[in-house]
Every structure is written in C-alpha cells, then in structure tokens.
Design a protein around this motif. Structure first.
Motif, PDB file in Angstrom:
ATOM      1  N   LEU A 142       5.153  -0.143   3.281  1.00  0.00           N
ATOM      2  CA  LEU A 142       5.283   1.233   3.744  1.00  0.00           C
ATOM      3  C   LEU A 142       6.553   1.297   4.582  1.00  0.00           C
ATOM      4  N   PHE A 143       7.399   2.293   4.287  1.00  0.00           N
ATOM      5  CA  PHE A 143       8.642   2.496   5.011  1.00  0.00           C
ATOM      6  C   PHE A 143       8.612   3.861   5.674  1.00  0.00           C
ATOM      7  N   ASP A 144       9.100   3.916   6.928  1.00  0.00           N
ATOM      8  CA  ASP A 144       9.159   5.203   7.611  1.00  0.00           C
ATOM      9  C   ASP A 144      10.377   5.994   7.129  1.00  0.00           C
ATOM     10  N   GLU A 145      10.610   7.143   7.728  1.00  0.00           N
ATOM     11  CA  GLU A 145      11.695   8.022   7.277  1.00  0.00           C
ATOM     12  C   GLU A 145      13.075   7.425   7.502  1.00  0.00           C
ATOM     13  N   ASN A 146      13.173   6.412   8.375  1.00  0.00           N
ATOM     14  CA  ASN A 146      14.442   5.716   8.611  1.00  0.00           C
ATOM     15  C   ASN A 146      14.556   4.446   7.767  1.00  0.00           C
ATOM     16  N   LEU A 147      13.636   4.299   6.817  1.00  0.00           N
ATOM     17  CA  LEU A 147      13.560   3.141   5.920  1.00  0.00           C
ATOM     18  C   LEU A 147      13.275   1.841   6.658  1.00  0.00           C
ATOM     19  N   LYS A 148      12.616   1.959   7.795  1.00  0.00           N
ATOM     20  CA  LYS A 148      12.167   0.784   8.527  1.00  0.00           C
ATOM     21  C   LYS A 148      10.780   0.404   7.993  1.00  0.00           C
ATOM     22  N   GLU A 149      10.625  -0.870   7.686  1.00  0.00           N
ATOM     23  CA  GLU A 149       9.331  -1.337   7.206  1.00  0.00           C
ATOM     24  C   GLU A 149       8.320  -1.262   8.342  1.00  0.00           C
ATOM     25  N   VAL A 150       7.215  -0.554   8.096  1.00  0.00           N
ATOM     26  CA  VAL A 150       6.191  -0.401   9.131  1.00  0.00           C
ATOM     27  C   VAL A 150       4.876  -1.078   8.761  1.00  0.00           C
ATOM     28  N   PHE A 151       4.772  -1.516   7.488  1.00  0.00           N
ATOM     29  CA  PHE A 151       3.563  -2.206   7.042  1.00  0.00           C
ATOM     30  C   PHE A 151       3.894  -2.975   5.780  1.00  0.00           C
ATOM     31  N   ASN A 152       3.249  -4.140   5.620  1.00  0.00           N
ATOM     32  CA  ASN A 152       3.373  -4.863   4.363  1.00  0.00           C
ATOM     33  C   ASN A 152       2.136  -5.712   4.144  1.00  0.00           C
ATOM     34  N   THR A 153       1.881  -5.983   2.893  1.00  0.00           N
ATOM     35  CA  THR A 153       0.824  -6.913   2.513  1.00  0.00           C
ATOM     36  C   THR A 153       1.249  -7.570   1.209  1.00  0.00           C
ATOM     37  N   TYR A 154       0.821  -8.797   1.039  1.00  0.00           N
ATOM     38  CA  TYR A 154       1.206  -9.577  -0.121  1.00  0.00           C
ATOM     39  C   TYR A 154      -0.031 -10.200  -0.751  1.00  0.00           C
TER      40      TYR A 154
END
Length: 100
Positions: free
Chosen positions: A21-33
């Motif tokens: 999940l990326f915020d509006e500034n394209l900063k990753e705010v969540f990940n799962t693998y």
C-alpha cells in the motif's frame, strides 16, 4: 483518526508474492509477502500454484479493504465491486468443484 488514502499494488514474482500500500506521496505504508513453492504441472514441469495464489490475493485484498487505517482509492468504484464479486463467486465455485 481518518483513514490514509492509499493505492494497492500486487507484485507477483516467480518466487515471492508481494502486496504493498502506497500513500499519495508514493511512500510505502504497508507490505506483506508470501512465498509459494512451485508445483509440477501435468508434464512434470514446475508451475505456479494458481489456487493458493488466488486465495492469498483475495484474503490479502479483503483484509486491506477492511483495514481501519487505510482507504484504498477507487475501492468502491463499480469496476472494483464487480471484480470482487466475480472473484468471490469464482472462489465459491472452485471450492464446490474441489469438494465434489
């Protein structure tokens, strides 16, 4: 606290399957693998385990949609609703076919 607007991205590689999940500034705010081992196809060659991959994708996306922290952009669009209903319908049909 208001939900953070995000964009969801699946990255399906040969070995690792990822969800971001990326915020509006394209900063990753969540990940799962997850990692799904290849299974042999009808000719004995390694192939993608499609049903486990689909199940992981559905579960992951549904959890993200119901998150109290994130608001996936366009998640309430008619196209997204149609996609989710079709995936859920296919999931139910697959379970039925696999058990009969």
């Amino acid at each position: 606290m208001s939900k953070i607007p995000v964009t969801a991205v699946f990255d399906i590689g040969k070995t690792n399957k990822k969800f971001f999940l990326f915020d509006e500034n394209l900063k990753e705010v969540f990940n799962t693998y997850t990692r799904l081992d290849a299974i042999p196809d009808e000719d004995g060659f390694p192939s993608e385990p499609v049903l486990p991959l689909r199940e992981w994708m559905l579960k992951t996306f549904k959890e993200a949609l119901s998150s109290p922290d994130f608001d996936i952009k366009n998640s309430t669009s008619p196209d997204m609703e149609l996609l989710l209903s079709r995936l859920t319908m296919q999931e139910n049909q697959s379970r039925h076919c696999m058990t009969t």
